[in-house]
Design a protein around this motif. Structure first.
Motif, mmCIF file in Angstrom:
data_model
loop_
_atom_site.group_PDB
_atom_site.id
_atom_site.type_symbol
_atom_site.label_atom_id
_atom_site.label_comp_id
_atom_site.label_asym_id
_atom_site.label_seq_id
_atom_site.Cartn_x
_atom_site.Cartn_y
_atom_site.Cartn_z
ATOM 1 N N GLN B 380 0.801 -1.130 0.176
ATOM 2 C CA GLN B 380 0.013 -0.013 0.081
ATOM 3 C C GLN B 380 0.887 1.352 0.060
ATOM 4 O OE1 GLN B 380 -3.225 -0.036 2.619
ATOM 5 N NE2 GLN B 380 -3.240 -2.182 2.939
ATOM 6 N N VAL B 381 -0.099 2.394 0.040
ATOM 7 C CA VAL B 381 1.069 3.579 -0.090
ATOM 8 C C VAL B 381 1.828 3.800 1.288
ATOM 9 C CG1 VAL B 381 0.578 6.017 0.103
ATOM 10 C CG2 VAL B 381 -1.106 4.880 -1.514
ATOM 11 N N PHE B 382 2.919 4.472 0.976
ATOM 12 C CA PHE B 382 3.857 4.555 2.277
ATOM 13 C C PHE B 382 3.717 6.319 2.442
ATOM 14 C CE2 PHE B 382 6.932 1.460 3.597
ATOM 15 C CZ PHE B 382 6.275 0.311 2.932
ATOM 16 N N ILE B 383 3.436 6.489 3.556
ATOM 17 C CA ILE B 383 3.406 7.913 4.002
ATOM 18 C C ILE B 383 4.602 8.452 4.612
ATOM 19 C CG2 ILE B 383 1.993 9.891 5.105
ATOM 20 C CD1 ILE B 383 -0.246 7.542 5.116
ATOM 21 N N GLY B 384 5.198 9.596 4.195
ATOM 22 C CA GLY B 384 6.387 10.227 4.729
ATOM 23 C C GLY B 384 5.928 11.079 5.904
ATOM 24 N N ILE B 385 6.882 11.164 6.861
ATOM 25 C CA ILE B 385 6.441 12.383 7.845
ATOM 26 C C ILE B 385 7.812 12.764 8.623
ATOM 27 C CG2 ILE B 385 5.141 12.744 10.070
ATOM 28 C CD1 ILE B 385 3.419 9.985 9.218
ATOM 29 N N SER B 386 7.785 13.763 8.827
ATOM 30 C CA SER B 386 9.123 14.546 9.262
ATOM 31 C C SER B 386 8.975 14.509 10.852
ATOM 32 C CB SER B 386 9.108 15.993 8.750
ATOM 33 O OG SER B 386 10.397 16.273 9.687
ATOM 34 N N ALA B 387 9.456 13.703 11.721
ATOM 35 C CA ALA B 387 9.667 13.685 12.991
ATOM 36 C C ALA B 387 10.202 15.104 13.672
ATOM 37 C CB ALA B 387 10.248 12.461 13.603
ATOM 38 N N ALA B 388 11.326 15.390 12.794
ATOM 39 C CA ALA B 388 11.981 16.614 13.144
ATOM 40 C C ALA B 388 10.860 17.704 13.303
ATOM 41 C CB ALA B 388 13.078 16.750 12.021
ATOM 42 N N GLU B 389 9.916 17.858 12.242
ATOM 43 C CA GLU B 389 9.190 18.952 12.289
ATOM 44 C C GLU B 389 8.058 18.804 13.517
ATOM 45 O OE1 GLU B 389 6.465 18.934 8.860
ATOM 46 O OE2 GLU B 389 5.025 20.352 9.848
ATOM 47 N N VAL B 390 7.566 17.841 13.748
ATOM 48 C CA VAL B 390 6.753 17.479 14.972
ATOM 49 C C VAL B 390 7.480 17.761 16.297
ATOM 50 C CG1 VAL B 390 5.726 15.900 16.490
ATOM 51 C CG2 VAL B 390 5.513 15.367 13.815
ATOM 52 N N TRP B 391 8.682 17.573 16.519
ATOM 53 C CA TRP B 391 9.403 17.982 17.446
ATOM 54 C C TRP B 391 9.558 19.325 17.786
ATOM 55 C CZ3 TRP B 391 12.679 13.146 16.401
ATOM 56 C CH2 TRP B 391 12.382 12.209 16.682
ATOM 57 N N ARG B 392 9.899 19.895 16.615
ATOM 58 C CA ARG B 392 10.172 21.249 16.420
ATOM 59 C C ARG B 392 8.967 22.185 16.862
ATOM 60 N NH1 ARG B 392 11.703 21.770 11.782
ATOM 61 N NH2 ARG B 392 9.936 22.805 10.986
ATOM 62 N N THR B 393 7.736 21.676 16.175
ATOM 63 C CA THR B 393 6.699 22.495 16.395
ATOM 64 C C THR B 393 5.843 22.080 17.477
ATOM 65 O OG1 THR B 393 5.501 21.427 14.768
ATOM 66 C CG2 THR B 393 6.930 23.135 13.953
ATOM 67 N N GLY B 394 5.750 20.869 17.530
ATOM 68 C CA GLY B 394 4.787 20.292 18.800
ATOM 69 C C GLY B 394 3.345 20.281 17.981
ATOM 70 N N GLN B 395 3.254 20.387 16.682
ATOM 71 C CA GLN B 395 2.077 20.617 15.996
ATOM 72 C C GLN B 395 1.814 19.182 14.972
ATOM 73 O OE1 GLN B 395 -0.101 23.073 16.220
ATOM 74 N NE2 GLN B 395 1.090 23.709 17.786
ATOM 75 N N PRO B 396 0.560 18.775 14.598
ATOM 76 C CA PRO B 396 0.448 17.628 13.846
ATOM 77 C C PRO B 396 0.957 18.106 12.415
ATOM 78 C CG PRO B 396 -1.506 18.212 14.787
ATOM 79 C CD PRO B 396 -0.692 19.562 15.158
ATOM 80 N N PRO B 397 1.830 17.363 11.802
ATOM 81 C CA PRO B 397 2.416 17.464 10.640
ATOM 82 C C PRO B 397 1.890 17.296 9.458
ATOM 83 C CG PRO B 397 3.143 15.198 11.375
ATOM 84 C CD PRO B 397 2.078 15.907 12.422
ATOM 85 N N SER B 398 2.297 17.956 8.155
ATOM 86 C CA SER B 398 1.921 17.456 7.106
ATOM 87 C C SER B 398 2.830 16.502 6.419
ATOM 88 C CB SER B 398 1.780 18.849 6.246
ATOM 89 O OG SER B 398 1.205 19.772 6.748
ATOM 90 N N PRO B 399 2.338 15.441 5.766
ATOM 91 C CA PRO B 399 3.011 14.719 4.921
ATOM 92 C C PRO B 399 4.170 15.214 4.130
ATOM 93 C CG PRO B 399 0.815 14.161 4.529
ATOM 94 C CD PRO B 399 0.780 15.464 5.035
ATOM 95 N N VAL B 400 5.454 14.563 4.340
ATOM 96 C CA VAL B 400 6.583 15.125 3.611
ATOM 97 C C VAL B 400 6.512 14.491 2.108
ATOM 98 C CG1 VAL B 400 8.029 15.727 5.338
ATOM 99 C CG2 VAL B 400 8.094 13.520 4.377
ATOM 100 N N GLY B 401 5.863 13.328 1.832
ATOM 101 C CA GLY B 401 5.571 12.697 0.607
ATOM 102 C C GLY B 401 4.871 11.383 0.650
ATOM 103 N N PHE B 402 4.630 10.945 -0.546
ATOM 104 C CA PHE B 402 4.315 9.604 -0.537
ATOM 105 C C PHE B 402 4.607 8.764 -1.276
ATOM 106 C CE2 PHE B 402 0.662 12.692 0.732
ATOM 107 C CZ PHE B 402 0.057 11.973 1.619
ATOM 108 N N THR B 403 4.920 7.449 -1.128
ATOM 109 C CA THR B 403 5.406 6.472 -2.165
ATOM 110 C C THR B 403 4.082 5.494 -2.548
ATOM 111 O OG1 THR B 403 7.511 6.265 -1.027
ATOM 112 C CG2 THR B 403 6.851 4.556 -2.355
ATOM 113 N N PRO B 404 3.716 5.643 -3.796
ATOM 114 C CA PRO B 404 2.267 4.998 -4.471
ATOM 115 C C PRO B 404 2.422 3.555 -3.893
ATOM 116 C CG PRO B 404 3.944 5.892 -6.200
ATOM 117 C CD PRO B 404 4.574 6.214 -5.046
#
Lengths: 409, 548
Positions: B380-404
């Motif tokens: 299935q699709v892989f969803i890329g998420i930046s943990a660095a962004e979550v830890w930096r902002t403390g906010q829910p992240p937007s995906p950094v990309g998808f692998t179809p």
């Protein structure tokens, strides 16, 4: 008791078998890294016990050269601490880069009240059936000190406290204080020798596991009681006894205890005593044949309440009888065959033969007595089996049974 | 207090949300706060579904008949739980206490015990857990960065897989980390921390003397290592000084040091396996020890480790110097062959038990996770998420990309059908596999599964036909199935009274050269079959004929 003319012959056969079956084993498989330098010692699992308590008992340290015998000696000392789950005890050597060794000592603390819950239930039930209860508090302070309390009820009530403190380099200190009221009757049952005593018994002993095949130590015991022998008036008695203990185990296991006892009230004579056990285990495939000889002697002047008692399922067994043969001298032999039925099931057969010698006027009929029986030992998750025995006295006695747990079943 | 805002559930600074079907949550604060946040943000919103999964986990640890369950319950209460509590660092017990109190349960202490057991069920009762992982770095990858791929395989836990979530932790002490996990788990099976350390585990079953329950549940050990290990050496040191329970291969990758190692451990022993010189920037692992020191303590079992290791060996050169997240995902999706013209439809790095797949990019502190659809998730699709962004902002992240998702060619569809059949009933197997073997008559594994299903349901002639086709004409790169097919053929012929043919197959089974030590079942069937005839009864079980 019926006369058993075969018994001395039986004992002689046992003795011959026992000695002829000694064989010098080939070297036990040792740790492959014998002689390598110890680069690291990791102690794991001690959630309550201080690390230094374990370190003090290790026969090696970083920088030493590993020797095969370290393995068994370390395990022996850790088991003697009685603080750790016996199934979790491990001493592992692992190769490190550069040819050095890492020694991993795994010793997991137990529950404060039990080594294993199933064992706890079985032993407590067994205790209750036998009119007593003891409880050990395993290492409550994490200092290697175990405390024990116990008490008995019924015809011979008692209450006791005990401790076991690990020292260092294989030395252990043990002590106990007990008050008891003790009424005992011995064979013959129709006109038994008997005594009644009330009082304290205190003891303290030092024990050292110096080498893997050698233990030694010494004991002081002081026992002030009021004792009535064979229905006579009560007298004060305060024996102080002391002496060394030795244990040696290699091709066979030998135990020797020497004592000298002195009554501080002057009402009873002093006496020396000696106790010895010789045990040989002969593996036959997966099965095992055990031959044990027991012997003891003390001066004939020792009062009845201080003399040896043998028989029954006791430490000097004549199974199928009560533990009620008394005397100043005893000799006993036991044969036991343990047939492995499967990985955790053993069928047992055994025969005992022994007697005591006594100067007591009521023990003139004492002779060699023998008993035999069968048993079943079933492995438990504790690592050692529950053992059920059914024995019959061949020269009298009767049917007797026992259920219990024993590491060396 | 919990409130919702724009699809995000908040509890103080903590939150939970979704990207598609993938649940995400961010926990921060003291251990008690983190525990309470997990309950309020993850469990409470889907309480019934979550409790079902919790019951499923509990059931795994407490499987067996009445007596076995009673015994396990007794031991759980009086042995396992006190033991685990003694060994487990206090902060993780506090986290469970926070969770239990948040539930409002009138007996939170009892719930803590249940939760602790649910974190330790793998230590008490091992289930089939395949698991594969690899790490590549330096010249092996595009832009010289480090990538870690990991498939988590658990047969029979598809329901749990649907609740897979990505949890970001910012604990009071230690490093921030991210993990893909399941509700009520304090421990982890894989994850990445803010220092660029990635940890992933795979079972490596050991002989009974090398395992114990007298230690820390391994998932909690891995959590501790990830939370407090800032380098490979620190992680090694933590694991070395932990009273362990079972045999494991633990991948530890360190982006800063550009190195990854596999710790091969039993409860009592440990060794560090490093990348060999032939491919110094690449290391992989399956479910067996490769270091000679630990091999002596391996319990023979078959989890197709050698075959999966061979697949890593064959796949890596194809991607060497150009390993990206996309190509890492392709490795995780491996189906046992590179040749689409000659499909073998074998369980491989991806297999019928794979319930989660992920790629860690510790340089960028990104995690790429497959969608939580249960089995066959890797396609299935892989969803890329930046943990660095979550830890930096403390906010829910937007995906950094998808692998179809994997393109569904007829071969892929057929492979998926075979994998689905592997865990299905005999009847369902026949429905799924018959069209596959008709179209792909050399699909050895499908023929094997279909043959066994027919044999167990009394269709002997059809069964023998499929199994004969399997051993004579089909492709079977993993010879274990050849052994198994011969064993079943022997039983089939014996059942029909054709002793000569049966003997030939028992002998042929024992002559198969295997890639690794296997569990003794099939060799034993062949050995017993050579001595006396076997038969398959109406329940599909193999018996000795003379004991009929």
């Amino acid at each position: 008791m019926k006369r058993n003319l075969l018994s001395p012959f039986f004992l002689a056969v046992v003795t011959v078998i026992s000695f002829l079956s000694f064989s010098i084993p080939t070297n036990a498989a040792g740790v492959a890294n014998d002689g390598a330098r110890i680069g690291e010692v990791v102690i794991l699992g001690n959630s309550r016990t201080g690390k230094e308590v374990i370190q003090r008992q290790l026969p090696f340290s970083v920088g030493d050269y590993w020797r095969d015998e370290h393995l068994a000696l370390t395990l022996t000392r850790l088991q003697a601490l009685n603080c750790f789950d016996p199934l979790s005890l491990r001493v592992i050597t692992e190769p490190l880069p550069g040819g050095e060794l890492r020694v991993v000592v795994r010793a997991s603390d137990t529950h404060l009240l039990y080594l294993d819950p199933l064992e706890f239930v079985i032993i407590k039930l067994e205790n209750l059936f036998s009119n007593y209860c003891t409880q050990t508090f395993y290492n409550p302070f994490g200092t290697g000190l175990n405390l024990t309390v116990g008490g008995g009820w019924g015809a011979n009530p008692w209450i006791g406290l005990g401790f076991n403190q690990a020292l260092s380099n294989g030395w252990f200190l043990q002590g106990n204080l007990q008050w008891s009221e003790n009424s005992r009757q011995f064979y013959p049952t129709n006109d038994p020798p008997s005594f009644h005593s009330t009082g304290f018994s205190t003891g303290i002993s030092l024990l050292c596991y110096n080498r893997v095949d050698c233990e030694y130590g010494g004991t002081f015991n002081y026992s002030p009681v009021r004792v009535a022998l064979d229905g006579a008036d009560r007298q004060q008695q305060a024996y102080l006894s002391f002496g060394p203990d030795f244990k040696w185990s290699r091709w066979f296991e030998a135990q020797l205890a020497l004592r000298y006892a002195l009554d501080l009230t002057g009402n009873f004579p002093p006496y020396p005593a000696v106790n010895a056990i010789l045990l040989h285990r002969r593996p036959i495939g997966k099965n095992q044949f055990l031959t044990t000889l027991y012997a003891g002697h003390m001066a004939k002047t020792a009062p009845l309440n201080r003399q040896f008692t043998i028989g029954g399922f006791g430490t000097v067994p004549i199974r199928g009888f009560s533990p009620a043969f008394t005397g100043h001298t005893y000799l006993n032999a036991s044969l036991e065959y343990r047939h492995s039925l499967s990985g955790n099931l053993w069928l047992l057969t055994y025969a005992d033969c022994g007697r005591t010698w006594s100067d007591h006027e009521k023990t003139g009929d004492y002779d060699w007595e023998s008993g035999a029986g069968v048993g079943l030992a079933i492995g438990t998750p504790l690592g050692y089996p529950v053992r059920l025995d059914l024995a019959h006295g061949l020269t009298g006695g009767g049917l007797a049974w026992r259920i219990g747990l024993d590491i060396d079943f | 207090m919990v409130w919702e805002n724009d699809g995000v559930l908040w509890a103080g600074k903590a939150w939970s949300t979704r990207i598609g079907d993938l649940r995400l949550a961010y926990f921060t604060g003291s251990p008690e706060e983190i525990g309470a946040q997990m309950f309020h943000l993850v469990i409470a919103p889907e309480f019934e579904k979550m409790m079902e999964s919790f019951a499923l986990i509990k059931q795994q640890g407490m499987s067996g008949g009445f007596l076995e369950r009673t015994f396990k319950n007794f031991y759980a209460q009086f042995k396992f739980i006190p033991t685990f509590k003694r060994h487990t660092p206090r902060e993780y017990i506090r986290e469970l206490e926070g969770f239990a109190r948040a539930t409002g349960d009138p007996r939170p202490g009892r719930l803590v015990n249940d939760l602790l057991m649910s974190n330790a069920w793998q230590d008490v009762s091992l289930v089939y857990g395949g698991c594969s992982f690899f790490a590549a770095w330096g010249e092996a990858t595009s832009n010289n960065r480090m990538l870690v791929g990991r498939n988590l395989d658990y047969s029979g836990l598809g329901k749990l897989a649907e609740l897979q979530s990505v949890y970001f932790y910012e604990p009071e002490s230690g490093y921030r980390f991210v993990t893909v996990n399941y509700p009520s788990m304090v421990g982890i099976m894989h994850g990445m921390n803010e220092k660029g350390i990635v940890i992933a585990k795979a079972y490596s079953t050991v002989v009974p003397e090398e395992a114990t329950v007298d230690g820390i549940p391994f998932t909690i050990m891995l959590r501790h290592a990830l939370q407090y290990g800032g380098s490979i050496d620190e992680v090694i040191n933590i694991i070395k000084k932990t009273p362990r329970t079972v045999g494991l291969n633990i991948l530890v990758a360190d982006a800063a040091r550009r190195e990854a190692v596999v710790l091969e451990v039993s409860a009592y022993r440990m060794t560090v396996r490093r990348a060999d010189r032939a491919h110094a920037n690449f290391i992989y692992g399956a479910n067996r020890f490769l270091n000679s020191y630990l091999k002596d303590y391996q319990k023979p079992g078959w989890l197709s480790s050698a075959f999966r290791e061979n697949r890593f060996e064959r796949l890596m050169p194809a991607f060497l110097n150009d390993l990206t997240v996309e190509t890492a995902v392709r490795i995780l999706r491996d189906k046992g062959t590179e040749d689409p013209e000659a499909p073998t439809f074998l369980p491989s790095i991806q297999n019928y038990a794979t319930i989660a797949s992920m790629v860690f990019d510790p340089d960028r502190l990104e995690i790429w996770v497959s969608a939580p659809g249960g089995f066959l998730t890797t396609d299935q699709v892989f969803i890329g998420i930046s943990a660095a962004e979550v830890w930096r902002t403390g906010q829910p992240p937007s995906p950094v990309g998808f692998t179809p998702a994997t393109e569904t060619t007829p071969e892929v569809r057929a492979w998926q059908q075979v994998m689905t059949a592997a865990g299905a009933s005999d009847q369902r197997k026949k429905e799924l596999l018959t069209p596959v073997v008709e179209r792909y008559p050399k699909a050895g594994y499908a023929l094997y599964l279909l043959g066994v299903a027919c044999l167990r349901t009394g269709e002997f002639q059809a069964a023998l036909g499929y199994l004969e086709q399997c051993v004579t004409h089909a492709e079977l790169p993993d010879p274990y199935y050849l052994l198994a097919a011969h064993a079943w053929l022997g039983v089939g012929y014996d059942t029909l009274g054709l002793r000569e043919q049966a003997l030939q197959h028992y002998e042929a089974g024992l002559a198969v050269e295997l890639l690794e030590d296997v569990d003794p079942v099939f060799p034993q069937i062949c050995r017993v079959g050579l001595r006396s005839p076997l038969l398959i009864d109406e329940k599909g079980q193999i018996k000795q004929a003379h004991r009929k």
